[in-house]
Design a protein around this motif. Structure first.
Motif, PDB file in Angstrom:
ATOM      1  N   THR A   1       7.410   9.788  -7.203  1.00 46.83           N
ATOM      2  CA  THR A   1       6.540   8.880  -6.453  1.00 46.83           C
ATOM      3  C   THR A   1       6.608   9.183  -4.976  1.00 46.83           C
ATOM      4  O   THR A   1       6.651   8.298  -4.130  1.00 46.83           O
ATOM      5  CB  THR A   1       6.942   7.419  -6.711  1.00 46.83           C
ATOM      6  N   VAL A   2       6.637  10.489  -4.629  1.00 47.94           N
ATOM      7  CA  VAL A   2       6.690  10.900  -3.229  1.00 47.94           C
ATOM      8  C   VAL A   2       5.505  10.322  -2.474  1.00 47.94           C
ATOM      9  O   VAL A   2       4.365  10.391  -2.923  1.00 47.94           O
ATOM     10  CB  VAL A   2       6.661  12.439  -3.130  1.00 47.94           C
ATOM     11  N   GLY A   3       5.761   9.758  -1.293  1.00 47.59           N
ATOM     12  CA  GLY A   3       4.689   9.250  -0.451  1.00 47.59           C
ATOM     13  C   GLY A   3       4.225   7.856  -0.827  1.00 47.59           C
ATOM     14  O   GLY A   3       3.272   7.351  -0.265  1.00 47.59           O
ATOM     15  N   VAL A   4       4.867   7.212  -1.789  1.00 45.86           N
ATOM     16  CA  VAL A   4       4.441   5.884  -2.220  1.00 45.86           C
ATOM     17  C   VAL A   4       5.161   4.833  -1.403  1.00 45.86           C
ATOM     18  O   VAL A   4       6.384   4.864  -1.248  1.00 45.86           O
ATOM     19  CB  VAL A   4       4.750   5.667  -3.712  1.00 45.86           C
ATOM     20  N   ALA A   5       4.432   3.891  -0.863  1.00 49.65           N
ATOM     21  CA  ALA A   5       5.022   2.845  -0.032  1.00 49.65           C
ATOM     22  C   ALA A   5       5.860   1.910  -0.878  1.00 49.65           C
ATOM     23  O   ALA A   5       5.601   1.692  -2.051  1.00 49.65           O
ATOM     24  CB  ALA A   5       3.929   2.059   0.698  1.00 49.65           C
ATOM     25  N   ASP A   6       6.896   1.318  -0.271  1.00 51.09           N
ATOM     26  CA  ASP A   6       7.767   0.415  -0.990  1.00 51.09           C
ATOM     27  C   ASP A   6       7.329  -1.035  -0.877  1.00 51.09           C
ATOM     28  O   ASP A   6       7.849  -1.908  -1.547  1.00 51.09           O
ATOM     29  CB  ASP A   6       9.205   0.533  -0.446  1.00 51.09           C
ATOM     30  N   GLU A   7       6.355  -1.315   0.006  1.00 51.78           N
ATOM     31  CA  GLU A   7       5.983  -2.698   0.235  1.00 51.78           C
ATOM     32  C   GLU A   7       5.123  -3.231  -0.902  1.00 51.78           C
ATOM     33  O   GLU A   7       4.534  -2.494  -1.659  1.00 51.78           O
ATOM     34  CB  GLU A   7       5.191  -2.831   1.544  1.00 51.78           C
ATOM     35  N   GLU A   8       5.043  -4.569  -0.956  1.00 51.93           N
ATOM     36  CA  GLU A   8       4.083  -5.215  -1.834  1.00 51.93           C
ATOM     37  C   GLU A   8       2.686  -4.982  -1.277  1.00 51.93           C
ATOM     38  O   GLU A   8       2.536  -4.626  -0.107  1.00 51.93           O
ATOM     39  CB  GLU A   8       4.382  -6.715  -1.906  1.00 51.93           C
TER      40      GLU A   8
ATOM     41  N   ALA B   1     -16.941  -5.383   0.746  1.00 51.41           N
ATOM     42  CA  ALA B   1     -17.141  -5.818  -0.637  1.00 51.41           C
ATOM     43  C   ALA B   1     -15.861  -5.702  -1.454  1.00 51.41           C
ATOM     44  O   ALA B   1     -15.496  -6.621  -2.200  1.00 51.41           O
ATOM     45  CB  ALA B   1     -18.262  -5.002  -1.280  1.00 51.41           C
ATOM     46  N   VAL B   2     -15.164  -4.579  -1.318  1.00 52.84           N
ATOM     47  CA  VAL B   2     -13.961  -4.395  -2.135  1.00 52.84           C
ATOM     48  C   VAL B   2     -12.838  -5.299  -1.646  1.00 52.84           C
ATOM     49  O   VAL B   2     -11.921  -5.634  -2.412  1.00 52.84           O
ATOM     50  CB  VAL B   2     -13.527  -2.910  -2.145  1.00 52.84           C
ATOM     51  N   ALA B   3     -12.906  -5.723  -0.385  1.00 50.46           N
ATOM     52  CA  ALA B   3     -11.910  -6.675   0.114  1.00 50.46           C
ATOM     53  C   ALA B   3     -11.925  -7.968  -0.703  1.00 50.46           C
ATOM     54  O   ALA B   3     -10.890  -8.598  -0.906  1.00 50.46           O
ATOM     55  CB  ALA B   3     -12.163  -6.973   1.587  1.00 50.46           C
ATOM     56  N   ILE B   4     -13.103  -8.348  -1.179  1.00 48.37           N
ATOM     57  CA  ILE B   4     -13.221  -9.554  -1.998  1.00 48.37           C
ATOM     58  C   ILE B   4     -12.469  -9.365  -3.314  1.00 48.37           C
ATOM     59  O   ILE B   4     -11.712 -10.236  -3.753  1.00 48.37           O
ATOM     60  CB  ILE B   4     -14.691  -9.885  -2.282  1.00 48.37           C
ATOM     61  N   ALA B   5     -12.689  -8.204  -3.943  1.00 50.26           N
ATOM     62  CA  ALA B   5     -12.011  -7.920  -5.211  1.00 50.26           C
ATOM     63  C   ALA B   5     -10.496  -7.931  -5.033  1.00 50.26           C
ATOM     64  O   ALA B   5      -9.756  -8.465  -5.874  1.00 50.26           O
ATOM     65  CB  ALA B   5     -12.488  -6.580  -5.759  1.00 50.26           C
ATOM     66  N   ILE B   6     -10.021  -7.355  -3.932  1.00 50.31           N
ATOM     67  CA  ILE B   6      -8.582  -7.296  -3.694  1.00 50.31           C
ATOM     68  C   ILE B   6      -8.016  -8.683  -3.404  1.00 50.31           C
ATOM     69  O   ILE B   6      -6.908  -9.024  -3.840  1.00 50.31           O
ATOM     70  CB  ILE B   6      -8.278  -6.312  -2.543  1.00 50.31           C
ATOM     71  N   SER B   7      -8.780  -9.498  -2.682  1.00 50.00           N
ATOM     72  CA  SER B   7      -8.304 -10.851  -2.385  1.00 50.00           C
ATOM     73  C   SER B   7      -8.165 -11.675  -3.664  1.00 50.00           C
ATOM     74  O   SER B   7      -7.307 -12.557  -3.756  1.00 50.00           O
ATOM     75  CB  SER B   7      -9.256 -11.551  -1.408  1.00 50.00           C
ATOM     76  N   LYS B   8      -8.985 -11.368  -4.669  1.00 47.48           N
ATOM     77  CA  LYS B   8      -8.915 -12.085  -5.944  1.00 47.48           C
ATOM     78  C   LYS B   8      -7.812 -11.539  -6.844  1.00 47.48           C
ATOM     79  O   LYS B   8      -7.220 -12.285  -7.626  1.00 47.48           O
ATOM     80  CB  LYS B   8     -10.262 -11.989  -6.660  1.00 47.48           C
ATOM     81  N   ASP B   9      -7.547 -10.230  -6.738  1.00 48.63           N
ATOM     82  CA  ASP B   9      -6.501  -9.609  -7.551  1.00 48.63           C
ATOM     83  C   ASP B   9      -5.849  -8.495  -6.734  1.00 48.63           C
ATOM     84  O   ASP B   9      -6.268  -7.340  -6.797  1.00 48.63           O
ATOM     85  CB  ASP B   9      -7.074  -9.046  -8.849  1.00 48.63           C
ATOM     86  N   PRO B  10      -4.814  -8.824  -5.973  1.00 48.91           N
ATOM     87  CA  PRO B  10      -4.163  -7.828  -5.116  1.00 48.91           C
ATOM     88  C   PRO B  10      -3.469  -6.707  -5.876  1.00 48.91           C
ATOM     89  O   PRO B  10      -3.044  -5.728  -5.261  1.00 48.91           O
ATOM     90  CB  PRO B  10      -3.134  -8.661  -4.332  1.00 48.91           C
ATOM     91  N   ARG B  11      -3.365  -6.831  -7.192  1.00 50.01           N
ATOM     92  CA  ARG B  11      -2.701  -5.790  -7.984  1.00 50.01           C
ATOM     93  C   ARG B  11      -3.711  -4.933  -8.762  1.00 50.01           C
ATOM     94  O   ARG B  11      -3.336  -4.207  -9.682  1.00 50.01           O
ATOM     95  CB  ARG B  11      -1.685  -6.417  -8.926  1.00 50.01           C
TER      96      ARG B  11
END
Length: 227
Positions: free
Chosen positions: A4-11, A61-71
């Motif tokens: 998982t090189v380069g993958v952030a550790d944050e939520e 537009a995609v910000a809406i989708a992420i706000s509804k399901d951040p995962r």
């Protein structure tokens, strides 16, 4: 074991990746169903906007989708794609790394991270992220195309770059992108005739391929590419 090189550790982060003002995009995303106007899913709307080249609107537009399901991994990938189209590679990298954190085995987040890293001039990291994408899905022609382009930045690795482009072509010879990758590698090696042949093959796959036309025009210009 997955790397998982380069993958952030944050939520998943909802700030800094274009998640500011989603309301206008939500109101704009409408479709038709049974003769009545119905709201179009924000993610579908964002994907359509990306295809139309309306990247700033796609980010909203995609910000809406992420706000509804951040995962939602797909939503974060679309965010990365939209930010790349908006010429914001740092924000694209953040979104791609969030997607990779959520699903380390999915090749697309690593491929998008590679694109963003390349735009940021971080060529070694871009190559590593592209390699990780091919590890996640060896059958992804897009991952091999990205690997070819990223390795073409290193003269000592042009052989590997060509192998990656050839793998992509073997997987999807009907697509123009593998041929474009072969052409890019040939240009990096100073092989203009091979590059022209590859770009012609890209046009055979897609006569409307803008990049192939552009590259061939450059090769036909007197003195182009140092020739």
């Amino acid at each position: 074991m997955r790397n998982t090189v380069g993958v952030a550790d944050e939520e998943p982060i909802l700030e800094g990746a274009g998640l500011g003002e989603p309301a206008a995009a939500e109101e704009a995303g409408w479709g038709l169903e049974f003769g009545r106007r119905q709201p179009e899913p924000p993610l579908t709307r964002a994907q359509t906007l990306c295809e139309l080249g309306r990247y700033s609107d796609a980010v909203s537009a995609v910000a809406i989708a992420i706000s509804k399901d951040p995962r939602d991994v797909e939503a974060w990938c679309v965010m990365a794609d939209a930010q790349l189209g908006s010429e914001k590679p740092a924000a694209a990298l953040e979104a791609a790394r969030t997607a990779a954190k959520l699903d380390p085995g999915h090749e697309r987040p690593h491929r998008l991270a590679s694109l963003a890293l390349g735009r940021l001039g971080r060529d070694e990291d871009a190559a590593e992220a592209a390699l990780q994408a091919t590890r996640c899905d060896p059958g992804s022609w897009q991952a091999h195309v990205r690997l070819a382009h990223s390795l073409a930045a290193f003269r000592a690795r042009l052989g590997e770059a060509r192998e990656a482009a050839e793998r992509a072509r073997a997987l999807r010879p009907e697509q123009p992108e593998p041929h474009l990758a072969l052409g890019a590698v040939a240009l990096a090696a100073g092989q203009q005739a091979d590059a022209a042949s590859a770009f012609c093959a890209a046009l055979a796959a897609d006569p409307q391929c803008v990049e192939a036309h552009h590259q061939l025009a450059g090769l036909q210009t007197p003195g182009a590419r140092g020739g």
